[in-house]
Design a protein around this motif. Structure first.
Motif, PDB file in Angstrom:
ATOM      1  N   ALA A 127       0.840  -1.206   0.000  1.00  0.00           N
ATOM      2  CA  ALA A 127       0.000   0.000   0.000  1.00  0.00           C
ATOM      3  C   ALA A 127       0.873   1.254   0.000  1.00  0.00           C
ATOM      4  O   ALA A 127       0.589   2.211  -0.720  1.00  0.00           O
ATOM      5  CB  ALA A 127      -0.938  -0.002   1.208  1.00  0.00           C
ATOM      6  N   LEU A 128       1.950   1.230   0.786  1.00  0.00           N
ATOM      7  CA  LEU A 128       2.878   2.362   0.795  1.00  0.00           C
ATOM      8  C   LEU A 128       3.466   2.563  -0.594  1.00  0.00           C
ATOM      9  O   LEU A 128       3.536   3.694  -1.089  1.00  0.00           O
ATOM     10  CB  LEU A 128       3.987   2.125   1.822  1.00  0.00           C
ATOM     11  CG  LEU A 128       4.952   3.276   1.987  1.00  0.00           C
ATOM     12  CD1 LEU A 128       5.351   3.414   3.449  1.00  0.00           C
ATOM     13  CD2 LEU A 128       6.184   3.114   1.140  1.00  0.00           C
ATOM     14  N   GLU A 129       3.873   1.477  -1.245  1.00  0.00           N
ATOM     15  CA  GLU A 129       4.439   1.578  -2.599  1.00  0.00           C
ATOM     16  C   GLU A 129       3.439   2.189  -3.567  1.00  0.00           C
ATOM     17  O   GLU A 129       3.782   3.049  -4.382  1.00  0.00           O
ATOM     18  CB  GLU A 129       4.854   0.193  -3.099  1.00  0.00           C
ATOM     19  CG  GLU A 129       6.040  -0.406  -2.373  1.00  0.00           C
ATOM     20  CD  GLU A 129       6.258  -1.881  -2.713  1.00  0.00           C
ATOM     21  OE1 GLU A 129       5.442  -2.469  -3.462  1.00  0.00           O
ATOM     22  OE2 GLU A 129       7.243  -2.444  -2.207  1.00  0.00           O
ATOM     23  N   VAL A 130       2.197   1.743  -3.491  1.00  0.00           N
ATOM     24  CA  VAL A 130       1.150   2.236  -4.395  1.00  0.00           C
ATOM     25  C   VAL A 130       0.900   3.722  -4.156  1.00  0.00           C
ATOM     26  O   VAL A 130       0.850   4.523  -5.100  1.00  0.00           O
ATOM     27  CB  VAL A 130      -0.158   1.423  -4.218  1.00  0.00           C
ATOM     28  CG1 VAL A 130      -1.336   2.106  -4.883  1.00  0.00           C
ATOM     29  CG2 VAL A 130       0.031   0.006  -4.752  1.00  0.00           C
ATOM     30  N   LEU A 131       0.744   4.108  -2.887  1.00  0.00           N
ATOM     31  CA  LEU A 131       0.478   5.513  -2.569  1.00  0.00           C
ATOM     32  C   LEU A 131       1.666   6.404  -2.913  1.00  0.00           C
ATOM     33  O   LEU A 131       1.489   7.522  -3.405  1.00  0.00           O
ATOM     34  CB  LEU A 131       0.100   5.649  -1.089  1.00  0.00           C
ATOM     35  CG  LEU A 131      -1.239   5.016  -0.704  1.00  0.00           C
ATOM     36  CD1 LEU A 131      -1.369   4.930   0.808  1.00  0.00           C
ATOM     37  CD2 LEU A 131      -2.403   5.776  -1.314  1.00  0.00           C
ATOM     38  N   PHE A 132       2.874   5.905  -2.682  1.00  0.00           N
ATOM     39  CA  PHE A 132       4.080   6.671  -3.021  1.00  0.00           C
ATOM     40  C   PHE A 132       4.177   6.858  -4.532  1.00  0.00           C
ATOM     41  O   PHE A 132       4.413   7.975  -5.014  1.00  0.00           O
ATOM     42  CB  PHE A 132       5.322   5.947  -2.482  1.00  0.00           C
ATOM     43  CG  PHE A 132       6.600   6.696  -2.733  1.00  0.00           C
ATOM     44  CD1 PHE A 132       6.999   7.716  -1.894  1.00  0.00           C
ATOM     45  CD2 PHE A 132       7.408   6.379  -3.810  1.00  0.00           C
ATOM     46  CE1 PHE A 132       8.182   8.411  -2.122  1.00  0.00           C
ATOM     47  CE2 PHE A 132       8.592   7.059  -4.053  1.00  0.00           C
ATOM     48  CZ  PHE A 132       8.978   8.084  -3.198  1.00  0.00           C
TER      49      PHE A 132
END
Length: 136
Positions: free
Chosen positions: A11-16
């Motif tokens: 999720a962090l990767e996607v949002l970043f």
């Protein structure tokens, strides 16, 4: 690493990626599904959709309580970790509050600066103290 920890990282990767490319997080997810064989954990979707739905309110809380650090000045990774941790802490009753904080700190330890874990722990702990009044 647990399935939920992996989902948080994804999720962090996607949002970043979405923030860096000025695209919506849902577009970023769709792109990952179409261009890779990555399996997207349902909890990753819950996290991304939850942050999207509550981002304005989360950002307001973070901006209010981050003493001297406006959101715009925070490293992007820290800002996104804080959004994820805040959503789990404030809006996801399936995750114990201390687990939400601990998981956010662990993300910061592995993906951000040496100072970030303490900053994230402090800010999320402050939101935890104020949780009842913030959500009243």
């Amino acid at each position: 690493m647990s399935a939920r920890s992996k989902a948080r990282t994804r999720a962090l990767e996607v949002l970043f990626e979405a923030e860096q490319r000025s695209m919506s997080p849902l577009e970023s997810l769709r792109s990952r599904r179409e261009k890779t064989d990555q399996v997207i954990n349902p909890y990753t979707m819950d996290l991304v959709e939850g942050v999207i739905a509550k981002q304005e309110q989360i950002d307001e809380f973070l901006g209010t309580y981050s003493q001297g650090w406006p959101l715009e000045r925070m490293p992007a990774v820290d800002r996104i970790i804080l959004r994820l941790g805040s959503w789990e802490l404030l809006y996801n009753d399936d995750v114990p509050d201390k687990v939400a904080i601990s998981e956010a700190v662990e993300l910061a330890k592995s993906l951000s600066t040496d100072e970030s874990p303490a900053f994230i722990n402090g800010l999320l702990s402050r939101l935890h103290e104020l949780k009842d009044s913030l959500l009243a």
